[in-house]
Structures are given as structure tokens and as C-alpha cells.
Design an enzyme around this catalytic site. Structure first.
Site, short mmCIF file in Angstrom:
data_model
loop_
_atom_site.label_atom_id
_atom_site.label_comp_id
_atom_site.label_asym_id
_atom_site.label_seq_id
_atom_site.Cartn_x
_atom_site.Cartn_y
_atom_site.Cartn_z
N ASP A 8 72.52 39.42 -6.11
CA ASP A 8 73.86 38.99 -5.70
C ASP A 8 74.07 37.63 -6.38
O ASP A 8 73.10 36.95 -6.74
CB ASP A 8 73.90 38.86 -4.18
CG ASP A 8 75.18 38.21 -3.71
OD1 ASP A 8 76.26 38.68 -4.11
OD2 ASP A 8 75.11 37.21 -2.96
N ASP A 10 76.95 34.89 -5.55
CA ASP A 10 77.36 33.79 -4.67
C ASP A 10 76.36 33.60 -3.52
O ASP A 10 76.20 34.49 -2.70
CB ASP A 10 78.74 34.09 -4.05
CG ASP A 10 79.82 34.29 -5.09
OD1 ASP A 10 80.03 33.39 -5.90
OD2 ASP A 10 80.48 35.36 -5.08
C1 G6P Z 1 81.36 37.58 -3.07
C2 G6P Z 1 81.34 36.52 -1.98
C3 G6P Z 1 82.48 36.73 -1.01
C4 G6P Z 1 83.80 36.84 -1.78
C5 G6P Z 1 83.74 37.98 -2.75
C6 G6P Z 1 85.02 38.11 -3.59
O1 G6P Z 1 80.90 38.76 -2.55
O2 G6P Z 1 80.12 36.56 -1.26
O3 G6P Z 1 82.51 35.65 -0.11
O4 G6P Z 1 84.89 37.01 -0.88
O5 G6P Z 1 82.65 37.77 -3.64
O6 G6P Z 1 85.11 37.02 -4.44
P1 G6P Z 1 86.32 36.68 -5.38
O7 G6P Z 1 85.76 35.63 -6.31
O8 G6P Z 1 86.70 37.95 -6.12
O9 G6P Z 1 87.43 36.18 -4.55
MG MG Z 2 76.28 36.31 -1.58
#
Ligand code: G6P
Ligand code: MG
Length: 209
Positions: A8, A10
Site C-alpha cells: 500500500d 499512503d
Molecule cells: C488511499 C488512502 C485513502 C484515500 C484513497 C484515495 O487508499 O489510504 O485515505 O482516500 O487512497 O485517495 P485519492 O488520492 O485518490 O483521493
Molecule cells: Mg494506507
């Protein structure tokens, strides 16, 4: 035998989870909706619009158009924060683990729900480290659906059982399990008992390859 590791992004490779929190907090404060770190933990691994729906779950005051505007606004704030990101924001432990995995010829992929994954990897100069990138731009269902990891494994040319998934989101651990992957919980998911392995530091990933 584990031949590939799907990370993953983030909250695992880089702490953009904090920037997601800051951006959502600005929006929530402005519209007068309660938002804290506990609620933020529920947004890990969840798509942008699903995240907004969680933040707004106690109110019906926003139309679909309002929501789209808020999601776009959040993304603009988030992108602004991301533009300051550099490789210095990646920990030495992450760089060391990635280098060691590569020298052991383990295939590496990103499996992220984010549509900003490519931009983040370019900012932190890690694009070249990964053999495949599966992200929010190539999926139709976000975690806990396994789609993002199944596509990552396919890009790597490996079966799910040959790959480990490293996740900080409980939704991500559920997704990994649903897809038949070996699941590794770190950070917020390091206490999640559904993970096959729970680790305190990314270096521990080396134990399974
Ligand atoms: C990741 C993060 C989420 C986020 C998602 C969408 O999974 O953990 O917290 O909402 O990505 O991210 P984006 O950059 O497309 O808004
Ligand atoms: Mg994450």
C-alpha cells in the site's frame, strides 16, 4: 513461497496519510462537521468519495453536486500539500527494505486506492523501484474489495498466494485476505487480528521472503 510484495502507498511507503487528514480536516472545519483522527483511521484505503460519505454520515445536508465540489476541493488542498513532498519524506527503513527486497529478486508492486499514486511516487522518486503500479485509476471497487491487489498480482505475473500485501488499513487487510494474499499489518493495522502477520517495522517484511 513469497515471490512478490505488494505495498500500500499512503501510510506504508510514505506518510501521505497525514496529508489526507490535514486536507479533510480543513474541509470538515469549514462546513462545521466533526472530524478527528479516529474518524480518519476509517478512511484508510477507502476511495475519495467513500471517505467523504463517511465524514458526512451524520448529515444529509449535502447534495451529490455539493459532495463532488467538496471532494474536488479536498483533492486540490491535498495536491498542494503533496507538491512539497520529496524523497526526504521517505524513511531510511523503507528505502533499505525496498533495496534489500530488490537485491533478493523479489518482485515489487504498489496496490493503492489513490488516484494520486503516480504523482506521489514521482515526487518521492520511487517510481523505478516498482515492477507494477495498481492504483485508483485502474479499479472500479476500492478496498476491502481485493480488485486493486488482484490487478497488481496480474501485472507482476504472480498468483495471489505467491504475494504478500503490506497494509496500514484494516480495509486493506480484509482486501488482501479476500483475494487470497498473505496479509501483513503495519501502523494502524499492526493491531488488527485478521492480519496473517503484524509488524512494528517495515524491515520485518524481509522475514517472509
Ligand atoms: C488511499 C488512502 C485513502 C484515500 C484513497 C484515495 O487508499 O489510504 O485515505 O482516500 O487512497 O485517495 P485519492 O488520492 O485518490 O483521493
Ligand atoms: Mg494506507
Amino acid at each position: 513461497m513469497i515471490k512478490g510484495v505488494i505495498f500500500d502507498l499512503d501510510g506504508v511507503i510514505v506518510h501521505t496519510d497525514e496529508m489526507h487528514y490535514q486536507a479533510w480536516k480543513r474541509i470538515a472545519d469549514r462546513i462545521g462537521v466533526e472530524f478527528n483522527r479516529e474518524i480518519n483511521n476509517r478512511l484508510r484505503g477507502v476511495s475519495r468519495m467513500e471517505s467523504l460519505n463517511i465524514i458526512l454520515e451524520s448529515t444529509h445536508a449535502f447534495s451529490d453536486e455539493d459532495k463532488q465540489r467538496l471532494a474536488d476541493e479536498k483533492n486540490a488542498i491535498y495536491r498542494q500539500l503533496l507538491s512539497a513532498l520529496t524523497q526526504n519524506d521517505v524513511s531510511g527503513a523503507v528505502l533499505q527494505a525496498l533495496n534489500e527486497l530488490r537485491s533478493r529478486r523479489v518482485k515489487l508492486a504498489i496496490g493503492s486506492s489513490s488516484k494520486n499514486a503516480g504523482f506521489i511516487l514521482a515526487q518521492i522518486e520511487l517510481t523505478e523501484y516498482f515492477d507494477a503500479i495498481s492504483d485508483g485509476n485502474n479499479i472500479s471497487r476500492s478496498k476491502p474489495d481485493p480488485e486493486v491487489f488482484l490487478i497488481a498480482a496480474e501485472y507482476l505475473g504472480l498468483a495471489p498466494a505467491e504475494c504478500a500485501v503490506v497494509e496500514d488499513a484494516c480495509a486493506g487487510i480484509d482486501a488482501a485476505r479476500a483475494g487470497g494474499f498473505y496479509s501483513v499489518g503495519i501502523g494502524d493495522a499492526s493491531g488488527y487480528d485478521r492480519a496473517d502477520m503484524r509488524i512494528g517495522s517495515i524491515a520485518e517484511v524481509l522475514k517472509i521472503v
